[in-house]
Structure formats: structure tokens, C-alpha cells
Design a protein around this motif. Sequence first.
Motif, short mmCIF file in Angstrom:
data_model
loop_
_atom_site.label_atom_id
_atom_site.label_comp_id
_atom_site.label_asym_id
_atom_site.label_seq_id
_atom_site.Cartn_x
_atom_site.Cartn_y
_atom_site.Cartn_z
N GLU A 184 0.76 -1.25 0.10
CA GLU A 184 0.02 0.05 -0.03
C GLU A 184 0.93 1.32 -0.12
OE1 GLU A 184 -2.69 0.79 3.02
OE2 GLU A 184 -4.38 -0.22 1.86
N SER A 185 1.85 1.38 0.95
CA SER A 185 2.57 2.60 1.00
C SER A 185 3.69 2.52 0.16
CB SER A 185 3.15 2.65 2.46
OG SER A 185 3.97 1.42 2.77
N LEU A 187 6.72 1.50 0.90
CA LEU A 187 7.80 1.75 1.87
C LEU A 187 8.31 0.08 1.84
CD1 LEU A 187 6.10 3.10 5.01
CD2 LEU A 187 7.43 4.20 3.01
N LEU A 188 9.79 0.40 1.90
CA LEU A 188 10.77 -0.84 2.03
C LEU A 188 10.73 -1.52 3.28
CD1 LEU A 188 13.04 -2.21 0.19
CD2 LEU A 188 14.55 -0.59 1.30
N ILE A 189 10.67 -2.71 3.24
CA ILE A 189 10.82 -3.33 4.60
C ILE A 189 12.17 -4.00 4.65
CG2 ILE A 189 9.76 -5.21 5.97
CD1 ILE A 189 7.13 -5.06 3.94
N TYR A 282 2.67 -3.02 8.78
CA TYR A 282 3.99 -2.37 8.58
C TYR A 282 3.83 -0.82 8.40
CZ TYR A 282 8.62 -1.19 7.11
OH TYR A 282 9.93 -0.58 6.92
N ASP A 283 4.44 0.15 9.44
CA ASP A 283 4.44 1.49 8.87
C ASP A 283 5.82 2.35 8.82
OD1 ASP A 283 5.24 1.36 11.74
OD2 ASP A 283 3.93 2.80 12.69
N GLY A 284 6.83 1.47 8.25
CA GLY A 284 7.80 2.28 8.02
C GLY A 284 9.01 1.97 9.31
N ASP A 285 8.75 1.23 10.14
CA ASP A 285 9.55 1.35 11.56
C ASP A 285 9.99 -0.32 11.40
OD1 ASP A 285 10.91 1.13 13.76
OD2 ASP A 285 9.27 1.76 15.09
N THR A 286 11.10 -0.37 11.08
CA THR A 286 11.78 -1.52 10.66
C THR A 286 11.83 -2.45 11.88
OG1 THR A 286 13.93 -0.86 10.62
CG2 THR A 286 12.81 -1.46 8.61
N ILE B 3 15.93 4.15 11.38
CA ILE B 3 15.10 5.37 10.84
C ILE B 3 13.85 4.61 10.47
CG2 ILE B 3 15.31 6.56 8.56
CD1 ILE B 3 18.42 6.30 8.75
N ILE B 4 12.82 5.59 10.78
CA ILE B 4 11.53 5.35 10.45
C ILE B 4 11.14 5.85 9.13
CG2 ILE B 4 9.11 5.34 11.16
CD1 ILE B 4 10.33 5.42 13.94
N GLN B 5 10.64 5.11 8.34
CA GLN B 5 10.37 5.54 6.89
C GLN B 5 8.86 5.98 6.92
OE1 GLN B 5 10.98 2.81 3.45
NE2 GLN B 5 11.97 1.36 5.09
N LYS B 6 8.45 7.05 6.26
CA LYS B 6 6.86 7.46 6.19
C LYS B 6 6.83 8.02 4.65
CE LYS B 6 5.98 6.78 10.46
NZ LYS B 6 4.98 5.64 10.67
N LYS B 7 5.67 7.48 4.21
CA LYS B 7 5.28 8.03 2.92
C LYS B 7 4.27 9.32 3.19
CE LYS B 7 2.11 6.92 -0.77
NZ LYS B 7 1.52 5.78 -1.53
N LEU B 57 9.43 9.73 2.40
CA LEU B 57 9.34 9.28 1.08
C LEU B 57 8.19 10.49 0.43
CD1 LEU B 57 10.43 5.90 1.85
CD2 LEU B 57 11.64 7.33 -0.01
N LYS B 77 -2.78 5.96 -1.42
CA LYS B 77 -2.68 4.81 -0.37
C LYS B 77 -1.56 4.58 0.48
CE LYS B 77 -5.87 1.35 -2.32
NZ LYS B 77 -6.00 -0.02 -2.92
N GLY B 78 -1.77 4.45 1.81
CA GLY B 78 -0.53 4.02 2.53
C GLY B 78 0.28 5.29 2.95
N ALA B 79 -0.31 6.55 2.74
CA ALA B 79 0.38 7.64 3.25
C ALA B 79 0.21 7.78 4.80
CB ALA B 79 0.04 8.83 2.29
#
Lengths: 611, 167
Positions: A184-185, A187-189, A282-286, B3-7, B57, B77-79
Motif C-alpha cells: 500500500e505505502s 515503503l521498503l521493508i 508495517y508503518d515504516g518502522d523496521t 530510521i523510520i520511513q514515512k510516506k 518519502l 494509499k498508505g500515506a
Amino acid sequence: MILDDYSKLKRLLFDEELATINRMVRDIRELEHAQEKDVLVERLSQLITQVVSKAIQENRGQFYGAIQPIISKGLLDELHRSDEELQKILYPVILSTIQEQVHKQKDLIVDALYPIMGNMISKYVSSAIKDMMLEINQKLENSLSFARWKRKFRARLLGISEAQMLMQEADFSSVDAVFLIHKESGLLIVDLYREENYKFEEAEMVASMLSAIRSFVNDWISNDNKLSELSEIEYGNSSISIESAGSSYLAVVTRNKIDMKDKLAKVLSKVVDKYSRELMNYDGDTSSIDIADIKVILSALFVKEHTAAREKKFPILGVLFVTILLAAPTGWYGYTEYLAYKVKQKELALKELITEKNRIHVYDMDITTRENGKIILSGMVLKKEEKERIEALGKGYNALSMVQSVEDDFVRNFDVNFEKNFDTSFNSSFDRRYETMRLKSFIVKINGLYRSDISYTFKGNEVSFSGTLVNETIKKKFIESAQKNFGHRVLHFDIRTVTKIENIYFEFDSVEIAPEYTAVLDRAVALHKQYGDYFLKIYIYNDEIGPDYINRKISYARADKIREALIERGFDEQKVIVRSFAKRPDFIDSNGTADDSQLSRCATFEWELNK
Amino acid sequence: MSIIQKKIILIGSFSVGKTSLIRRYVDNSFSDDYISTIGVKISKKMIDAGDKKLMLLIWDVEGALDNIRRVNKTYIKGAAGAIVVTDITSEHIGETLKIHLEDLYSVNGPIPTVIAVNKIDKDPGFRFDMEPLLKDYPGIAATLYTSAKSGQNVEELFAVLAGRITE
Ligand SMILES: Nc1nc2c(ncn2[C@@H]2O[C@H](COP(=O)(O)OP(=O)(O)O)[C@@H](O)[C@H]2O)c(=O)[nH]1
Ligand SMILES: [Mg+2]
């Protein structure tokens, strides 16, 4: 390179429809006089089938831009408003047309997509020669089982991960890089490379871009992702294979044109089986997911399996070719739900163990399941012993308890330093957390003290308290205390008190409870069931007519009657406390009337937390 | 620390300055060409929000030439957060903001949102009353008057959003 990719793409999509557009414009002109908008739309929808659908799918407003000058604003609004409707009607018709065209005009699509993929993949091409050298120098590890033991042993000795080891000894199959990406996002896992040399500098951006391309192509081909999906992007000697599950997808960069489809599906299913929940959330926090373990699973993709490697013919060098795979919907959705269900069951069992079986009241309790099924418990309790008990109970469930107790030093310190550090703005997230901690410990203390169920919400500058307290006196105390501690905020109270029970009155010289009081007794029992922690104190008074010892005796008898009636109805014996008096109650003064005497022969009730 | 990724996404009508704002702000990005090809461009920016390190991102999602067609919803989506951009020369600021907010909410619900009223360099005193929007779109955290030209409030725009996302 192509001069204007976009106009080519446009031409591809619209050339054939030009005739239709012209016909449509003519018809619109004719229809402009028609009064019925519904009729208009109905007739138009027949004509504009292909054109509108493509414009909708293509999503750039080009279509509307083109016809805007010709047709009236009202009609345009109408068309716009019914996008969803139109899509539904037109979808089946256009699907086949588009698919056909995609296959017929592959080269044009290729040209359009080239600049996107080009930069991304050229990195690989430039390092191809270097790879070759490395590959030749690499010694083949023989005997697979022996190699595995050796690897494990060596990994132990060297203290490095098995995945790293696996990759070091991989005999360079065609896989260069593996990306696990949240669908959906985008984002890289996880990203994983055969060698440091192959590392993408901006893997996160590439993952997003790849996701955008994937959405673009999938939308373009069909409105229903479950039916057809982009499965491969080929470029020269390199290719990106895509395999997707419910909430994530795998993108694998390969060079030797090996058909990886089955292997990708197998490896991805392993990851999804184990981590479906984490992948979904998953919300971007690995740190929310066991990256190291996933890497171990994915590293299987780097190991060459000679039998599985099927050489495949590939198109002319320099041509990007988009393969569209028509795949049946996968089964991940169902499986994901099943896993989530199992996790939930386990969480509930633990919660029951703590709150029901051990009767520990945890404020703001939260149970979440993390990587490897590890359960994390949080919340706040009153006593240190309770906290330790929860830690012990959690062990049986592989749960980590982060429950705090009001008696913990750091929690208490929040109160100690409060006046000094106080800042009314409370805008920073630190201040908010600090304040939340104070609120929490305040509430836990109150609930522990009064065995109540008060909770709070904290939004902006407003704190709302709600729940039930034993009586008006304590409610008043609570409000005062809240104002003292949190008066710098806007406070709202929605506090009920355990409801008052009406008095029971007796006839002169009688110990019988009149039938009209049955309802009062029932109510007392019902409240007792709801607020089991409270004691019901019953005060029996008398009319002071006649000798004291007789009045006392009568009071005792009345008290017994009420007690028995309550216990008969299910009231816990331990929770009834009776105080019998020979005298009048305080609210009747001693030189009163006959009416006063009648009112004096009464039982009054009070809910208390202590005996 | 990881590091936390955010869209995050930027949406808004054509030519209000989305691409320019991002260009002002980011560390790295794909070429602008991609916007015209697939309707979106990805950029990246590292930012500290509270005690967290975020990698934003940023999706520059192309709207429509005519302000009527909406953005591709799958891009939204997913933002984790959104910047809805308008500019002081736009004719129907309130209405177009509503259209974009509606799109946003229909896909993601009330995610943290910051409104950028761009090109404020052209008329520094310009103000627009956002009050009527706040009730229907509770995700709106702030309105900032920005200029991609002078750089005014550009850093703040992303910082406010990042702060709200990590809250
Ligand atoms: N004066 C001024 N012009 C701007 C500003 N931001 C963008 N522009 C101009 O507005 C036009 C459209 O900008 P662009 O970033 O492409 O808008 P987008 O369609 O929303 O991405 C360009 O000519 C920009 O130079 C600004 O803050 N001030
Ligand atoms: Mg732009």
C-alpha cells in the motif's frame, strides 16, 4: 531516446477513438437541446465507452481538457460526478480492448516506460563486467549438506549471521538484489544484496518508485488488481521480477533471465506465513519486524539451484518489455486472517489470566503481538507486587511485560518534579508524554484507592474523566484532587456515583419487610453484582417509643430480616455490614411528632469501600 | 537507532507549486520526467521529529490541468501524512481544497494533514479563512503560508507534518 513519450502513449490510447470522439461531439451538439439530463447521460454512456474509460484509467484529465471547450459545463459536471458509475458500466467492455492493445503495441509502451526504468537499471549494466570477474573467481561450494554444517559452524565461530554466510558462499546465481516492499505505502521493508557492490544507494526511493510503476501499470491494465498484475519488467540482460502477496510484494533483480516465478512464490510464502501480521501493519518502522530472520528466509533466493534454473530467451537488447501476468487471486488474504485470529485468541487468554483469574486491575492495558509471536504487555498497576506477578504470568505466554507500577521510582518522580517543570503550553511531545504519565499514575492511584473504574482522555488542552465512584463525598474529593493536580487544563467530569438505595420503613412493633420494598432489595443486589468491591452498610434506627432494650432488640431483628432477604437474593454475605441502633436517626430530631416516629423506624443504606 | 520511513503525499491542483516546494526541500529525488509519464515523482528527505529519525518519502502526485480530474487514488494509499497545496492566485481555494481533502480522506481517513497556501511572496499579507474546513477534516494540523520562491515556511511545512505524524 524517444522525443515525447507521453504523446506517444496518448496517441496509442486515443488514435483509434478519434472517430468515436468526433461522432460523440456531433451527438452532443444534437443532444444539447434535450432537457432530460438522465437521457443525455444514458445515451452518451453508450458512445463514450472506450474513450471515457481510458481517460479515467489514464488519470491525467487530458480527456476532460480536450472536450471541455466543446461541451457545456453542466454536462461535464454530470460526467464527472458519475465516474464511479461509468467505470462500473464500462469496465467489462474496455478491459479486453486495452489488453489486446497492450499486446499489439508493446513497443510503444516500452518507449513510454523506458526513462523510468532506464536509470534504475543502468547501474547494473555498468557493474556487469565487475560481476563477471567476481563470478569466475568464486569457488563453488560442493556437497550441499556438508556446506550447510560448515556454514553453521563457521557462523558460530565468527559470530556472523547465517544469512550473511549464505550470501558469502552463494555461487552467484543471477539474483543481484531482493526487495520486500509494503504494497500500500510502497515503503521498503527489507533490502538484500548479493554483494555490497550491488547495493542500491536509494533503495527506499526505488521501492517507492517501483510501487508507483506497479500501481500505474496495474491500474492501466485493469481496475481489479486481483485479476491481473505486473509480474515482470525486463530490460536488456536484466529483469525485475515481481511476486505479490496480500500486503507486501517481492521485487527481485536478476541478470541471467532465469525463471524465478516458483521460487519467488515459495520464499515469499515462507515470509508471509511467519510474519503476515507484521507485514500487514508495517508503518515504516523496521524495528517492528524481525528483519534479520526475514533476511535469512529471503537469502535462499541467492542460492543457485541448478535444476531449477531454466534458461529463457529474452528480447532484443535494449528493449524493455512488460509482461502482464493474469493470475488467479492468491490465498494470502484468508491465511492472513486466520493467523490474526490465532494471535487474538492468545492475547485474550493472557488478558483473562491476568484480569479475571488473578484479579489484577491493569489500567490502560494493551496487549500486542510482535515479531516471532512475542507478546508485549503494557499498562499501569498500583503495586510493585502486581507488576511482578504480571511479569511472571507473562512468561508462560512468551510475553514481555512493560507494565509500570505507580510505586516505580520514575513514575513517582513525575509528581515530585511537577511544580518545577510545569509548562502550561505542553506543546512538545515530551511534555505531552510527561503529562500523560502524570495522568495515568493519578488515575491508577485513584482507582486503587477507591476500587473504581475512572478513565481519562487527553485531547489538546482538555482532559475528560469518566467512570463511577462510590458516593458523593468521594466524588467531591476526587474532583478537588483532579483540579489541584490538573487545574491548568480544561477539565470535564462525567462521574457517576454508585446509586443511592432508598430507605426501608417498618410498621410499629413489626419486624416484617413490607412487600412494597421488594424492589429496593432487588436493586441493592443488582448494584452489588455490578460493584462487587463495595460493602453495603445498613443502618437500622428505631422510634424511641418504649424501653431502649426493646427497641434495640427490635432493631436487631429487623437487621437480620434485611440481611437474610439480601443473602437469599444472592448478595455476598461478607459484603453486608449491619449497624443497629435503638435511637432515632440524626435526620429526625428527638422531640418529634408521630409522623417522625414512623420515619424513624427505618433502615438506611450506604455503599462503602471499607468495613 | 533505526530510521523510520514515512510516506507523505503532496496533492493539489495543477501549477500551485507542489513540485517547486518539494524541489526546495528535498535531499534527493527522481527526475521530474516521471511526473509526466506515470503521474508521480518520488523524493526523499531525512528529518528529525522529536526523538525519532524519519525518512520522508515524498510523493509528488500530479493533479489535473483543468482542476477537475482527481489524482490516482492508489497513489494516495498508505500515506502517513499529506500536504494539500493551494496558492493565493487560485480562484476557488476553499472548493478545490475540499475536493482534494475528500479524495485524501476517502482513501486514508483523517491522516495528519497540513495545508500550504503557496506563492505568498506575491502578496505577503494574503490570508484565507480555513476555519470552515477544520470541522469536516479533523486531520488538518496547520495552515502555512509558503513560498517555494523565497523558501518561506518550506522547512516548517514538512517539519510540522513530520511532528504530527510521530505524535
Ligand atoms: N511566485 C511564485 N511562483 C511559484 C511558487 N511556487 C511555484 N511557482 C511557479 O508556479 C508554476 C507551477 O509550479 P509547479 O511546482 O510546477 O506546480 P505543480 O503543478 O503544483 O507541481 C511554476 O512556474 C513555478 O515557477 C512560489 O512560491 N512563488
Ligand atoms: Mg508538478
